[in-house]
Motif scaffolding. Structure first.
Motif, PDB file in Angstrom:
ATOM      1  N   SER B   5      18.270  44.766   0.850  1.00 45.37           N
ATOM      2  CA  SER B   5      19.560  44.442   1.458  1.00 45.37           C
ATOM      3  C   SER B   5      19.646  42.937   1.673  1.00 45.37           C
ATOM      4  CB  SER B   5      19.739  45.182   2.787  1.00 45.37           C
ATOM      5  OG  SER B   5      18.720  44.819   3.701  1.00 45.37           O
ATOM      6  N   GLN B   6      20.837  42.423   1.581  1.00 41.43           N
ATOM      7  CA  GLN B   6      21.091  41.006   1.808  1.00 41.43           C
ATOM      8  C   GLN B   6      22.235  40.860   2.805  1.00 41.43           C
ATOM      9  OE1 GLN B   6      20.455  39.471  -2.699  1.00 41.43           O
ATOM     10  NE2 GLN B   6      21.310  37.924  -1.328  1.00 41.43           N
ATOM     11  N   LYS B   7      22.100  39.849   3.667  1.00 45.22           N
ATOM     12  CA  LYS B   7      23.151  39.512   4.614  1.00 45.22           C
ATOM     13  C   LYS B   7      23.382  38.022   4.619  1.00 45.22           C
ATOM     14  CE  LYS B   7      22.197  43.095   8.087  1.00 45.22           C
ATOM     15  NZ  LYS B   7      21.793  43.311   9.491  1.00 45.22           N
ATOM     16  N   SER B   9      26.996  39.604   2.827  1.00 44.72           N
ATOM     17  CA  SER B   9      27.316  39.970   1.446  1.00 44.72           C
ATOM     18  C   SER B   9      28.221  38.913   0.815  1.00 44.72           C
ATOM     19  CB  SER B   9      27.995  41.335   1.404  1.00 44.72           C
ATOM     20  OG  SER B   9      29.182  41.311   2.184  1.00 44.72           O
ATOM     21  N   CYS B  23      17.160  38.418   3.364  1.00 41.30           N
ATOM     22  CA  CYS B  23      16.781  39.435   2.390  1.00 41.30           C
ATOM     23  C   CYS B  23      15.728  40.340   3.019  1.00 41.30           C
ATOM     24  CB  CYS B  23      16.222  38.777   1.139  1.00 41.30           C
ATOM     25  SG  CYS B  23      15.625  39.936  -0.121  1.00 41.30           S
ATOM     26  N   GLY B 105      18.419  42.377  -5.151  1.00 44.69           N
ATOM     27  CA  GLY B 105      19.307  42.735  -4.067  1.00 44.69           C
ATOM     28  C   GLY B 105      20.752  42.633  -4.522  1.00 44.69           C
TER      29      GLY B 105
END
Lengths: 111, 113
Positions: B5-7, B9, B23, B105
């Protein structure tokens, strides 16, 4: 040094076949194939290791020619879902673990 | 495989500011990488994130511009510093598990105004 992919783009009708090539001027340890759809992350398809091994995934297969330092991705009886950009990522013999990616081949499958 | 997951998006940022991208992986991985992808272009490696030591940067990328942290085997951050419109791109985290390939990701879409 970036591997060379060909062709840059290809347009097919559903059911037709396509071949995408990935060539390197340096000795390859492995070739990794990915497909990326617009707006999405690359998705791993398959890995080819040194030794000329051929692998398959559904109607998609690939080969690795160690003499030519080249890998080819074969898409048989293409489906609409095959549309996207295909990248080869290469690992070179004796070098670090990071992949070097080709410029990509844009595949469009039309109904 | 690995679930990554990545923040955030996506983000829209002002020139001169900085953005930190996170990540997170669902399992321990041996290697983590950060890539940049311009629209319609290939994937360009920025750096390898090393756990417990400084990241290894590729030619054309420097630590002052793209500081990276990797405090453990499942998490890494990339900061894009002092941004300019040329930094507008997609930033992708990828991971490699021992003996496997790299998994990507979902990416962070950055627009700098």
């Amino acid at each position: 040094q970036q591997p060379v992919q060909s062709p840059q783009a290809v347009i097919l009708r559903e059911g037709e076949d396509a071949v995408i090539n990935c060539s390197s001027s340096k000795a390859l340890y492995s070739v990794h194939w990915y497909r990326q759809k617009h707006g999405e992350a690359p998705v791993f398809l398959m890995i080819l290791l040194k030794g000329g091994e051929q692998k398959g995934h559904e109607k998609i297969s690939a080969s690795f020619n160690e003499k030519k330092q080249q890998s080819s991705l074969y898409l048989t009886a293409s489906q609409l879902s095959y549309s996207g950009t295909y990248f080869c990522g290469t690992l070179y013999s004796g070098s670090a673990r990071q992949l070097t990616f080709g410029s990509g081949t844009q595949l469009t499958v039309l109904p | 495989s690995a679930v990554i997951s990545q923040k955030p998006s996506r983000d829209i940022c002002q020139r001169g500011t900085s953005l930190t991208i996170q990540c997170q992986v669902d399992s321990q991985v041996t290697m983590m990488f950060w890539y940049r992808q311009q629209p319609g272009q290939s994937l360009t490696l920025i750096a390898t994130a090393n756990q417990g030591s400084e990241a290894t940067y590729e030619s054309g990328f420097v630590i002052d511009k793209f500081p990276i942290s990797r405090p453990n085997l499942t998490f890494s951050t990339l900061t894009v510093s002092n941004m300019s419109p040329e930094d507008s791109s997609i930033y992708l985290c990828s991971v490699e598990k021992a003996g496997e390939t790299q998994y990507f990701g979902p990416g962070t879409r950055l627009l700098v105004l």
